[in-house]
Design an enzyme around this catalytic site. Structure first.
Site, PDB file in Angstrom:
ATOM      1  N   SER A 239       0.802  -1.220   0.000  1.00  0.00           N
ATOM      2  CA  SER A 239       0.000   0.000   0.000  1.00  0.00           C
ATOM      3  C   SER A 239       0.838   1.275   0.000  1.00  0.00           C
ATOM      4  O   SER A 239       0.435   2.285  -0.583  1.00  0.00           O
ATOM      5  CB  SER A 239      -0.962   0.001   1.192  1.00  0.00           C
ATOM      6  N   HIS A 296       1.759   4.846   4.294  1.00  0.00           N
ATOM      7  CA  HIS A 296       0.869   5.454   3.299  1.00  0.00           C
ATOM      8  C   HIS A 296       1.244   6.916   3.059  1.00  0.00           C
ATOM      9  O   HIS A 296       1.300   7.379   1.918  1.00  0.00           O
ATOM     10  CB  HIS A 296      -0.581   5.390   3.770  1.00  0.00           C
TER      11      HIS A 296
END
Length: 325
Positions: A239, A296
């Site tokens: 991610s 992230h």
């Protein structure tokens, strides 16, 4: 109380055998004693009624303070004291690995696609995308083979409190243990990467993706450390690198129509990206759930930075072509 006060005042006015001071003392004594007694009884009554509420408020405040997202964790401090090291001692090796990896990847990648069999991907850029998905799928299945778990535990997961290998900063970005995690990440990767790999070219795309994978892993270590978050956890998944892909895509194509779970987002890719960036920033500070918001956020920043750099580079190339023409 009111009748007793009136009686005391009347007594003081009619009895002339007492001095004014005695009358005043008597009057005040008679007036104050019932008041104090009544006041004490009222306070005691109030305290007895307030004890359960006070206990509830005290417990609530304690829990809020104990569970506050702004409370600094002692995990890192305890580890550093045990191993007689500082934060820099812990970050030094991952930092040097990140810098060296990014420099080598940026310099070597163009030659790999020019002078090796990987030149095949220059003619078929979409196949590069599916190859990366294939690598993630292979690592996903490796987690289910007991004989290979020594490999995945060393290179496929990032133990923040005790890094097994510097290469886990890269390997953890290709690693998923649950199918839902793998499927959602690869769906997002294919959605934004299919356009981006064609637009950037395979060399630029590969350098951006690999560098973002390592830098987002380093951010997963560094940001919680400076915020005082607990590092007694491990992380894995693509991610961080995928948010870099999304950030680059949103910067280059800000008005591109996108959807959140197939629901169109007004304003396009840039609006959705800013929303996710704010969500990741808040999650990093407030420590929501179990997502690695720091990774992230690191990937998002790298994505925007790469989009900015590539735009500048492209404009400079166009300017030079005009000068030579």
């Amino acid at each position: 109380m009111f009748p007793f006060k009136m009686f005391s005042t009347t007594l003081g006015l009619k009895n002339h055998f007492f001095s004014n001071k005695s009358l005043l003392s008597l009057s005040l004594k008679n007036i104050r004693q019932p008041k104090i007694a009544s006041f004490k009884s009222n306070v005691q009554l109030l305290q007895s009624n307030f004890i359960p509420i006070r206990g509830y408020i005290k417990e609530t405040i304690y829990q809020s303070t104990r569970d506050s997202p702004f409370k600094r964790s002692n995990t890192w401090k305890n580890y550093n004291q045990f191993y007689n090291r500082s934060n820099w001692d812990k970050l030094k090796k991952p930092f040097l690995f990140t810098v060296a990896f990014c420099v080598v990847t940026t310099l070597v990648t163009p030659y790999v696609y020019d002078y090796t069999p990987f030149a095949y991907f220059k003619r078929h850029p979409q196949h590069l995308l599916w190859s990366i998905i294939g690598i993630n799928a292979a690592v996903f299945f490796m987690w289910r083979i007991p004989r290979l778990q020594w490999f995945t535990m060393k290179y496929g997961i990032l133990f923040k409190d005790n890094i097994q290998s510097s290469w886990s900063l890269l390997g953890s970005a290709f690693s998923h243990q649950s199918f839902a995690h793998f499927f959602i990440n690869m769906l997002a990767f294919q959605s934004f990467g299919s356009t981006l790999v064609t637009y950037l070219g395979v060399a630029n795309f590969t350098a951006m993706y690999l560098n973002a994978a390592v830098i987002s892993s380093f951010a997963s270590l560094a940001i919680p450390m400076f915020l005082g978050s607990s590092l007694s956890v491990a992380s894995l998944g693509a991610s961080g690198a995928i948010f870099s892909v999304f950030g680059t895509f949103a910067y280059l194509f800000p008005a591109a129509p996108v959807g959140l779970f197939f629901i169109p987002v007004p304003g396009g890719a840039w609006v959705l990206f800013l929303g996710t960036a704010l969500w990741n920033a808040a999650g990093t500070v407030l420590r929501w759930g179990t997502f690695d918001y720091a990774a992230h956020l690191g990937g998002s920043i790298i994505g925007v930075a790469y989009g900015y750099w590539y735009t500048r580079k492209r404009k400079e190339q166009l300017r030079r072509r005009r000068v030579w023409s």
